[in-house]
Design a protein around this motif. Structure first.
Motif, PDB file in Angstrom:
ATOM      1  N   GLU A  27      -5.495   7.739   3.316  1.00 43.33           N
ATOM      2  CA  GLU A  27      -5.742   7.451   4.726  1.00 43.33           C
ATOM      3  C   GLU A  27      -4.457   7.654   5.529  1.00 43.33           C
ATOM      4  O   GLU A  27      -3.346   7.536   5.003  1.00 43.33           O
ATOM      5  CB  GLU A  27      -6.239   6.020   4.921  1.00 43.33           C
ATOM      6  CG  GLU A  27      -7.687   5.814   4.566  1.00 43.33           C
ATOM      7  CD  GLU A  27      -8.213   4.457   5.007  1.00 43.33           C
ATOM      8  OE1 GLU A  27      -9.436   4.311   5.124  1.00 43.33           O
ATOM      9  OE2 GLU A  27      -7.390   3.537   5.242  1.00 43.33           O
ATOM     10  N   GLN A  49     -12.846   4.824  13.321  1.00 41.23           N
ATOM     11  CA  GLN A  49     -11.651   5.414  12.734  1.00 41.23           C
ATOM     12  C   GLN A  49     -10.538   5.504  13.777  1.00 41.23           C
ATOM     13  O   GLN A  49     -10.744   5.294  14.962  1.00 41.23           O
ATOM     14  CB  GLN A  49     -11.950   6.795  12.166  1.00 41.23           C
ATOM     15  CG  GLN A  49     -12.306   7.855  13.185  1.00 41.23           C
ATOM     16  CD  GLN A  49     -12.481   9.226  12.554  1.00 41.23           C
ATOM     17  OE1 GLN A  49     -12.590   9.369  11.338  1.00 41.23           O
ATOM     18  NE2 GLN A  49     -12.512  10.262  13.368  1.00 41.23           N
ATOM     19  N   ASN A  58      -5.329   1.080   5.008  1.00 40.50           N
ATOM     20  CA  ASN A  58      -5.200   0.212   3.840  1.00 40.50           C
ATOM     21  C   ASN A  58      -5.653   0.856   2.537  1.00 40.50           C
ATOM     22  O   ASN A  58      -5.691   0.188   1.504  1.00 40.50           O
ATOM     23  CB  ASN A  58      -5.999  -1.078   4.053  1.00 40.50           C
ATOM     24  CG  ASN A  58      -7.499  -0.809   4.196  1.00 40.50           C
ATOM     25  OD1 ASN A  58      -7.924   0.336   4.318  1.00 40.50           O
ATOM     26  ND2 ASN A  58      -8.283  -1.870   4.188  1.00 40.50           N
ATOM     27  N   MET A  59      -5.981   2.156   2.555  1.00 38.42           N
ATOM     28  CA  MET A  59      -6.528   2.806   1.380  1.00 38.42           C
ATOM     29  C   MET A  59      -5.767   4.093   1.069  1.00 38.42           C
ATOM     30  O   MET A  59      -5.257   4.753   1.983  1.00 38.42           O
ATOM     31  CB  MET A  59      -8.010   3.157   1.603  1.00 38.42           C
ATOM     32  CG  MET A  59      -8.924   1.965   1.803  1.00 38.42           C
ATOM     33  SD  MET A  59      -9.161   1.028   0.278  1.00 38.42           S
ATOM     34  CE  MET A  59     -10.154   2.199  -0.654  1.00 38.42           C
ATOM     35  N   ASN A  67       0.802  -1.227   0.000  1.00 39.39           N
ATOM     36  CA  ASN A  67       0.000   0.000   0.000  1.00 39.39           C
ATOM     37  C   ASN A  67       0.837   1.282   0.000  1.00 39.39           C
ATOM     38  O   ASN A  67       0.311   2.370   0.129  1.00 39.39           O
ATOM     39  CB  ASN A  67      -0.913   0.015   1.225  1.00 39.39           C
ATOM     40  CG  ASN A  67      -1.975  -1.057   1.148  1.00 39.39           C
ATOM     41  OD1 ASN A  67      -2.558  -1.271   0.095  1.00 39.39           O
ATOM     42  ND2 ASN A  67      -2.203  -1.752   2.254  1.00 39.39           N
ATOM     43  N   ALA A  92      -7.595   6.572   9.146  1.00 38.17           N
ATOM     44  CA  ALA A  92      -7.843   5.179   8.777  1.00 38.17           C
ATOM     45  C   ALA A  92      -9.129   4.693   9.437  1.00 38.17           C
ATOM     46  O   ALA A  92      -9.349   4.911  10.630  1.00 38.17           O
ATOM     47  CB  ALA A  92      -6.671   4.313   9.211  1.00 38.17           C
ATOM     48  N   ARG A  93      -9.974   4.009   8.654  1.00 34.12           N
ATOM     49  CA  ARG A  93     -11.321   3.729   9.144  1.00 34.12           C
ATOM     50  C   ARG A  93     -11.855   2.395   8.622  1.00 34.12           C
ATOM     51  O   ARG A  93     -11.354   1.826   7.642  1.00 34.12           O
ATOM     52  CB  ARG A  93     -12.269   4.848   8.717  1.00 34.12           C
ATOM     53  CG  ARG A  93     -12.265   5.137   7.214  1.00 34.12           C
ATOM     54  CD  ARG A  93     -13.391   6.041   6.782  1.00 34.12           C
ATOM     55  NE  ARG A  93     -14.650   5.314   6.696  1.00 34.12           N
ATOM     56  CZ  ARG A  93     -15.807   5.879   6.354  1.00 34.12           C
ATOM     57  NH1 ARG A  93     -15.864   7.174   6.100  1.00 34.12           N
ATOM     58  NH2 ARG A  93     -16.908   5.159   6.280  1.00 34.12           N
ATOM     59  N   TRP A  94     -12.893   1.968   9.309  1.00 38.80           N
ATOM     60  CA  TRP A  94     -13.707   0.842   8.840  1.00 38.80           C
ATOM     61  C   TRP A  94     -15.172   1.225   8.996  1.00 38.80           C
ATOM     62  O   TRP A  94     -15.554   1.747  10.044  1.00 38.80           O
ATOM     63  CB  TRP A  94     -13.454  -0.425   9.666  1.00 38.80           C
ATOM     64  CG  TRP A  94     -14.364  -1.545   9.221  1.00 38.80           C
ATOM     65  CD1 TRP A  94     -14.166  -2.405   8.188  1.00 38.80           C
ATOM     66  CD2 TRP A  94     -15.642  -1.878   9.788  1.00 38.80           C
ATOM     67  NE1 TRP A  94     -15.240  -3.257   8.067  1.00 38.80           N
ATOM     68  CE2 TRP A  94     -16.173  -2.943   9.039  1.00 38.80           C
ATOM     69  CE3 TRP A  94     -16.413  -1.347  10.837  1.00 38.80           C
ATOM     70  CZ2 TRP A  94     -17.403  -3.519   9.309  1.00 38.80           C
ATOM     71  CZ3 TRP A  94     -17.647  -1.912  11.110  1.00 38.80           C
ATOM     72  CH2 TRP A  94     -18.134  -2.992  10.353  1.00 38.80           C
ATOM     73  N   ASP A 147     -14.153   1.042   4.800  1.00 37.84           N
ATOM     74  CA  ASP A 147     -13.299   1.929   4.022  1.00 37.84           C
ATOM     75  C   ASP A 147     -14.091   3.046   3.371  1.00 37.84           C
ATOM     76  O   ASP A 147     -13.565   4.142   3.138  1.00 37.84           O
ATOM     77  CB  ASP A 147     -12.558   1.133   2.944  1.00 37.84           C
ATOM     78  CG  ASP A 147     -11.497   0.219   3.544  1.00 37.84           C
ATOM     79  OD1 ASP A 147     -10.890   0.616   4.556  1.00 37.84           O
ATOM     80  OD2 ASP A 147     -11.285  -0.881   3.011  1.00 37.84           O
ATOM     81  N   SER A 148     -15.346   2.789   3.047  1.00 36.79           N
ATOM     82  CA  SER A 148     -16.228   3.808   2.479  1.00 36.79           C
ATOM     83  C   SER A 148     -17.648   3.528   2.964  1.00 36.79           C
ATOM     84  O   SER A 148     -17.938   2.460   3.505  1.00 36.79           O
ATOM     85  CB  SER A 148     -16.178   3.790   0.946  1.00 36.79           C
ATOM     86  OG  SER A 148     -16.615   2.535   0.448  1.00 36.79           O
ATOM     87  N   ALA A 171      -6.586  -0.424  10.220  1.00 40.86           N
ATOM     88  CA  ALA A 171      -7.513   0.015   9.173  1.00 40.86           C
ATOM     89  C   ALA A 171      -6.815   0.822   8.082  1.00 40.86           C
ATOM     90  O   ALA A 171      -7.454   1.244   7.115  1.00 40.86           O
ATOM     91  CB  ALA A 171      -8.628   0.864   9.788  1.00 40.86           C
ATOM     92  N   TYR A 227     -19.183   4.809  11.640  1.00 39.30           N
ATOM     93  CA  TYR A 227     -17.961   4.136  11.218  1.00 39.30           C
ATOM     94  C   TYR A 227     -16.909   4.292  12.313  1.00 39.30           C
ATOM     95  O   TYR A 227     -16.980   5.193  13.144  1.00 39.30           O
ATOM     96  CB  TYR A 227     -17.434   4.628   9.866  1.00 39.30           C
ATOM     97  CG  TYR A 227     -17.067   6.095   9.791  1.00 39.30           C
ATOM     98  CD1 TYR A 227     -15.850   6.569  10.274  1.00 39.30           C
ATOM     99  CD2 TYR A 227     -17.928   7.016   9.181  1.00 39.30           C
ATOM    100  CE1 TYR A 227     -15.507   7.905  10.184  1.00 39.30           C
ATOM    101  CE2 TYR A 227     -17.599   8.354   9.082  1.00 39.30           C
ATOM    102  CZ  TYR A 227     -16.382   8.797   9.575  1.00 39.30           C
ATOM    103  OH  TYR A 227     -16.050  10.117   9.493  1.00 39.30           O
TER     104      TYR A 227
END
Length: 701
Positions: free
Chosen positions: A265, A254, A261-262, A130, A172-174, A176-177, A259, A252
């Protein structure tokens, strides 16, 4: 920045005289020079100052020496002025009428920044798929970073933001969207199960934070997390939600490392004082910085100061705060990347915010408050020709693009777009909101509006006219299809309003507005009284006009208490608002309203366009045009003082005699944006006395 025709709004500007004194500042200058020339001559020690603080000191010295007898202009050269502390202005920095002090930059090139650059960011791992980068943060810098407190934001997430190549990064979150959702509340305000299956998060989750709509689609908050239980798919919050949680509501997680991974972020590893991030897609990550200051500029008891052609960016609070000040001009500014509001002005008068571009703020665009309500003393505050967008990126509700409060302010020729919640909120008396364009708002909210006011009978004398409100829907949980047991959970694009007069707010004039696909209710009068809704053009496939009586569940004590708090029977108030002190037949009914000369074009397949829940006595509905080219217009009604209710086609409604001299006919108009074109020689508009609308709605280019 905007292109402008300066002559159009020249009345709000002052003229510099030929004898104005000039001071120069440049990033390449020196505070050891005299600041009297844009060019450096070290032999004579002539040239620009390096810092804005030194220029401010020079003005104070001029005033202290008794030599302030002409306007002063500080010319701020191109470049970035990184602040170590907010710029603070007070009476010692003030000008006088005709002797204003002006701080003027070079258009688009003079940047006032609260950012701290992070250098030598290295790859976190050569094998990382990443491209995670790692930046070490000096512990002393981190300890000095501060932010403004907000009661809706708690938890251990960093108070600063990270920007990579001027792009604001996301913690960084879950997921991702989009959002995850509450399945079942296991405790009313702290413990819930999760609708979606959470992955097995690794590492430390002690600083995780939840962004949550606990109970509705119009109130969100941030809370710390006590425990994430991935085995039982549950979350325990570190503090209580404002309202009891309900199934299906959004959230969500964060601010936890696993988390990350995108692209775009980041994560702040507090224990090791390092920042990790994945650059935005396509970004070379040349500039990496964090916001460090709670504000960029603060005015307190300042007067007759002008700020022009400046860019303000990167702050952990409101970019510009103004308090107890007057005759302040903010013109042709760009303000971006403020965690809170772009501009916050309280207890101030004659504040003008014009020709500016305000965007990417977290908790609203502009709050402008001033004047004296008990004395009805006008503020003279003005917002004209500003472009405001992406104004509520942190708190998605109750963070309007503009909040106008107090007495006698005006909002005109602004473009407001791309917001999660409401556009303009009106609080107080005698405000004018005209010729604004508002669209693409309420993207994450229901029960919000383009122009909103509510919960006060004494908010009188406000005029909403000639605005173009169009093309947005709202966003809300579909409670009709929600079935937790069957794992059915759906959200829909619905729930927004156009002009939203909520919870009994009264005494408004809504005249000559154009509303096209403006949410589920184009104009809603929520139990209010003494309001004029006239000469508006509405095109919608939902509801055009909706008048209701609020029903027994609304707490009318809020309105009654506000009524008792204002001197409504004083000579001043009684003369200006005679209906306010007159006896009410029933205070919970919408009385003494006028709805006339409006044009309603319904495109709904079922023709349902109008609701009237109101008494016949004292209300006037007349001289409107209603039209649906494919089917009959349908409305429902409850005539409160006659106990006549029902839902029917227009012809049946007209036969009841509650609405007079209205027409069910093609108005022969074509809407082209905010322009109205007549398409036939015998348009019925003249039969209802419809007045032509102005063509200069929206930004002045």
């Amino acid at each position: 920045m905007l292109n402008r025709n300066g002559s159009t709004i020249a009345l709000i500007f002052f003229s510099l005289t030929a004898t104005a004194q000039d001071i120069y500042v440049s990033p390449t200058g020196s505070d050891k020079l005299n600041g009297l020339s844009p060019r450096i001559n070290f032999w004579t020690k002539t040239g620009p100052f390096k810092t804005l603080a030194r220029a401010q000191q020079s003005i104070r010295q001029i005033k202290a020496a008794g030599k302030f007898n002409q306007p002063i202009t500080v010319h701020i050269g191109k470049g970035t002025y990184q602040l170590q502390a907010p710029l603070e202005f007070d009476d010692k920095d003030s000008g006088l009428p005709g002797q204003e002090v002006t701080w003027e930059g070079e258009n688009g090139g003079s940047i006032i920044s609260g950012g701290i650059a992070l250098n030598n960011c290295q790859s976190y791992s050569s094998t990382s798929p990443n491209r995670i980068l790692n930046c070490q943060l000096n512990a002393s810098i981190a300890s000095n970073i501060s932010a403004e407190d907000n009661e809706r934001i708690s938890g251990n997430a960093p108070v600063f933001a990270l920007f990579v190549d001027d792009i604001k990064m996301n913690l960084a979150r879950w997921p991702d969207s989009d959002w995850a959702h509450i399945k079942l509340p296991l405790n009313a305000q702290t413990h819930f199960s999760v609708f979606e299956k959470m992955p097995k998060f690794t590492g430390d989750l002690s600083n995780a934070q939840v962004h949550i709509y606990p109970n509705s689609d119009y109130y969100d908050q941030y809370l710390g997390v006590e425990k994430v239980d991935t085995v039982n798919n549950e979350i325990i919050l570190a503090s209580q939600t404002k309202a009891a949680m309900t199934s299906g509501r959004r959230f969500y997680l964060q601010n936890f490392q696993s988390a990350l991974n995108m692209p775009a972020e980041w994560f702040y590893d507090q224990s090791n004082a390092r920042i990790q991030f994945i650059p935005p897609a396509g970004s070379p990550a040349k500039q990496v910085l964090i916001s460090s200051l709670p504000n960029l500029m603060k005015l307190n008891s300042a007067k007759y100061i002008n700020y022009r052609n400046l860019t303000f960016k990167y702050t952990n609070g409101n970019a510009i705060t103004i308090d107890d000040s007057g005759n302040i001009l903010l013109d042709n500014l760009e303000v971006r990347h403020a965690r809170d509001k772009s501009i916050l002005a309280t207890e101030s008068t004659d504040i003008t915010i014009s020709n500016s571009h305000l965007h990417d703020s977290g908790i609203g665009g502009i709050l402008l408050e001033g004047g004296n309500r008990p004395n009805l003393q006008a503020s003279g505050n003005t917002m004209v020709n500003n472009h405001i967008h992406d104004f509520d990126n942190v708190l998605l509700s109750y963070s309007p693009a503009i909040e106008l409060s107090g007495v006698g302010g005006s909002v005109s020729y602004n473009l407001i777009e791309n917001g999660a919640g409401s556009g303009i909120n009106i609080i107080g008396n005698d405000h004018l909101v005209e010729k604004n364009e508002i669209s693409d708002i309420c993207k994450q909210s229901s029960d919000c509006g383009a122009i909103y006011s509510g919960r006060d009978w004494t908010f009188r004398g406000n005029i909403i006219r000639y605005n173009y409100v169009h093309d947005y829907t709202g966003y809300m949980l579909d409670t009709n299809t929600l079935n937790v047991a069957k794992n059915i959970l759906q959200y829909k694009n619905d729930g927004a309003r156009g002009i939203y007069l909520d919870d009994g707010v009264s005494g408004f004039t809504v005249f000559g507005n154009i509303l096209v696909n403006a949410g589920m209710l184009s104009i809603q009068l929520g139990g209010g009284r003494d309001t004029l809704i006239e000469n508006n053009v509405i095109k919608t496939d939902k509801r055009a006009i909706w008048v209701d009586d609020r029903g027994p569940t609304y707490n009318w004590s809020v309105n009654r208490e506000s009524l008792a708090s204002m001197p409504i029977k004083s000579i001043l108030w009684a003369k200006k608002y005679p209906k306010l002190s007159a006896p009410m037949n029933k205070d919970i009914w919408p009385e003494d309203n006028i709805i006339r000369r409006n044009v309603i074009i319904s495109t709904a397949s079922n023709g349902y366009a109008i609701r009237y829940l109101l008494p016949k006595k004292s209300n006037i509905i007349s001289n409107n045009i209603v039209w649906n080219a494919k089917t009959n217009i349908v409305l429902d009604y409850n005539i409160l003082d006659s106990n006549i209710r029902g839902g029917s086609q227009w012809s049946n409604w007209a036969g009841l005699g509650f609405e007079t001299n209205s027409l069910n006919t093609d108005p022969c108009i074509n809407l082209m944006g905010s322009k109205i074109n007549i398409t036939c020689d015998s348009s019925p508009l003249s039969k209802i006395g419809f007045n032509n609308l102005p063509t200069d709605i929206g930004l002045i280019q």
